[in-house]
Motif scaffolding. Structure first.
Motif, short mmCIF file in Angstrom:
data_model
loop_
_atom_site.label_atom_id
_atom_site.label_comp_id
_atom_site.label_asym_id
_atom_site.label_seq_id
_atom_site.Cartn_x
_atom_site.Cartn_y
_atom_site.Cartn_z
N CYS A 40 0.81 -1.22 0.00
CA CYS A 40 0.00 0.00 0.00
C CYS A 40 0.85 1.27 0.00
O CYS A 40 0.31 2.38 -0.08
N ASP A 41 2.16 1.14 0.09
CA ASP A 41 3.07 2.28 0.05
C ASP A 41 3.03 2.89 -1.35
O ASP A 41 3.37 2.23 -2.33
N ARG A 42 2.61 4.12 -1.46
CA ARG A 42 2.45 4.79 -2.75
C ARG A 42 3.71 5.51 -3.21
O ARG A 42 3.74 6.14 -4.26
N ARG A 43 4.76 5.41 -2.43
CA ARG A 43 6.03 6.06 -2.76
C ARG A 43 6.54 5.53 -4.11
O ARG A 43 6.54 4.33 -4.35
N PRO A 44 7.01 6.40 -4.98
CA PRO A 44 7.56 5.92 -6.25
C PRO A 44 8.89 5.21 -6.04
O PRO A 44 9.62 5.49 -5.09
N ILE A 45 9.21 4.31 -6.94
CA ILE A 45 10.43 3.52 -6.86
C ILE A 45 11.67 4.40 -6.75
O ILE A 45 12.63 4.05 -6.07
#
Length: 184
Positions: free
Chosen positions: A98-103
């Motif tokens: 669920c972490d929406r941080r981009p790669i």
């Protein structure tokens, strides 16, 4: 080289010796090579190669998408895994789906763990793992070692390269030494 079901086969050798190239050949990325690639006692076929999960060199992902979205895109290629499979795979390597941080904001270790999650998510019969422990901390290294042993115990064929002799010693049933592109 022969890799058997239920075993972990190690590839060792100096940098530039050809370990990664051999793994790419096994996966079918290169078709021009001398010799024969044998998996579970049989020559490798395109059909068998469809059931390979591989992490080779630095995992490449779309840097502006989250880890989950990257895996979802990859899962759509073979249509072999569900959303839950992706969630389970990410949770296995300690990543929050669920972490929406981009790669692009992931650490090296997080990107490596996502690569391992991608390798495992479709539950392939063959795992090709090129330096899978790079960038992993001690806790995650131990978890991955345990997971690879579990996968081998399920009857999977695993081919692993590592510069860490402890990984090879602890995990591998057999080891091949690679030098100048040849198996010694």
């Amino acid at each position: 080289m022969v890799a058997k079901s239920g075993e972990i086969t190690g590839l060792v050798g100096p940098n530039g010796s050809g370990k990664t190239l051999i793994m790419k050949c096994i996966c079918g990325f290169f078709s021009s090579y001398e010799g024969e690639i044998v998996l579970d006692g049989k020559p490798a076929t395109e059909e068998e190669r469809k059931n390979i999960g591989a992490i080779i060199e630095t995992p490449g992902f779309i840097p502006y998408y989250s880890g989950y979205k990257n895996l979802k895109i990859l899962a759509q290629i073979n249509k072999k895994c569900s959303k839950q499979d992706i969630y389970d795979s990410m949770n296995t390597v300690g990543l929050d789906p669920c972490d929406r941080r981009p790669i692009r904001k992931y650490s090296l270790g997080m990107r490596q763990r996502l690569g391992v999650a991608q390798t495992l998510m479709e539950d392939p019969a063959i795992l090709i793992m090129d330096e899978p422990f790079n960038g992993l901390d001690a806790e995650m290294t131990e978890k991955l070692r345990n997971r690879l042993n579990e996968e081998a115990n399920k009857g999977k064929t695993i081919i692993l390269s590592s510069h860490n002799p402890i990984d090879i010693e602890m995990l591998c049933n057999q080891t091949y030494y690679i030098q100048k592109g040849s198996i010694k």
